[in-house]
Enzyme design. Structure first.
Site: not given
Length: 200
Positions: A120-121
Site C-alpha cells: 500500500c503506502h
C-alpha cells in the site's frame, strides 16, 4: 494476534521477521494478516517501532486496536532479523520516513541482501531510504510518482516480486491484495531462510 517478544528472538536467526511501524497510523489489516502469515509459517514476528509501549492501528480513518512494541528501532539491527515487513496506512510510512533511525533500519536490509515486503503506502519509506533505483514495484496508486522520481519502475499488479537488486523486494497495492501478498512474501522469506541455513 500474538506477539513476538525480545525473549523469543533468536539472535541472528533468519526466522525472526521485523514489522516496522510508526507509533500510530498503520492500517490494521495490513499488520494483522501478514503477522498471522509469518506466525503460520513458523517464523517469529516482532513489532519494531520508533517508541516503546503500544502502537495505535487504524481501520481507514478510525482508531482500531493497539499492539505491543517488541523492540525500539534505536535498539534494533537488521543483523537480528531475516526479513522485513512494511505494512501501510497513510500516516504510518509518512511518520517513518522522517525518522532517521527507521529509514536507516530499512536501508540495512537492502545492504544486507535480506528480503523486504511492503504494501500500500509503505513504499514511501523505501523512497526515503533511497533503495528503489532500478527496482520494479507496486503500491497504492498515489505513491507511483514518488516511486518513479526515486528511480523505480511502478506497475499496477496485485503482487510484484523484484529480484533486480541486492535483495528480494515484494510489494502489493492494497488490502484486497493481502492474500497474494502474504503467499508471495512467505515463499520468498522461506527461500531466504533456507539459503541462510545453508550458509549461502
Amino acid at each position: 494476534m500474538g506477539h513476538g517478544s525480545a525473549s523469543a528472538i533468536r539472535f541472528g536467526s533468519s526466522k525472526n521477521i521485523a514489522f516496522l511501524l510508526a507509533p500510530e497510523g498503520v492500517e490494521q489489516i495490513e499488520l494483522t494478516e501478514p503477522w498471522q502469515a509469518v506466525a503460520d509459517a513458523g517464523d517469529t514476528p516482532c513489532l519494531v517501532s520508533t517508541k516503546p509501549g503500544r502502537i495505535q492501528a487504524f481501520d481507514h480513518l478510525d482508531k482500531a486496536d493497539t499492539f505491543a512494541v517488541d523492540q525500539v528501532v534505536s535498539d534494533a539491527s537488521a543483523e537480528i532479523y531475516g526479513c522485513l515487513v512494511l505494512p501501510g496506512g497513510v500516516a504510518n510510512p509518512d511518520a517513518l520516513r522522517v525518522d532517521s533511525g527507521a529509514v536507516a533500519f530499512v536501508r540495512e536490509f537492502f545492504d544486507a541482501g535480506k528480503p523486504v515486503a511492503a504494501i500500500c503506502h509503505a513504499p514511501w519509506t523505501l523512497v526515503e531510504a533511497d533503495v528503489l533505483r532500478g527496482r520494479t514495484l507496486t503500491s497504492w496508486p498515489s505513491v507511483r510518482t514518488d516511486i518513479r522520481n526515486a528511480g523505480g519502475t511502478w506497475v499496477d499488479e496485485q503482487v510484484m516480486v523484484c529480484h533486480d537488486g541486492p535483495n528480494t523486494l515484494i510489494t502489493s497495492r492494497k488490502p484486497d491484495d493481502l492474500k497474494a501478498f502474504c503467499a508471495a512474501f512467505t515463499a520468498e522469506f522461506a527461500k531466504a531462510s533456507a539459503r541462510a541455513a545453508a550458509g549461502t
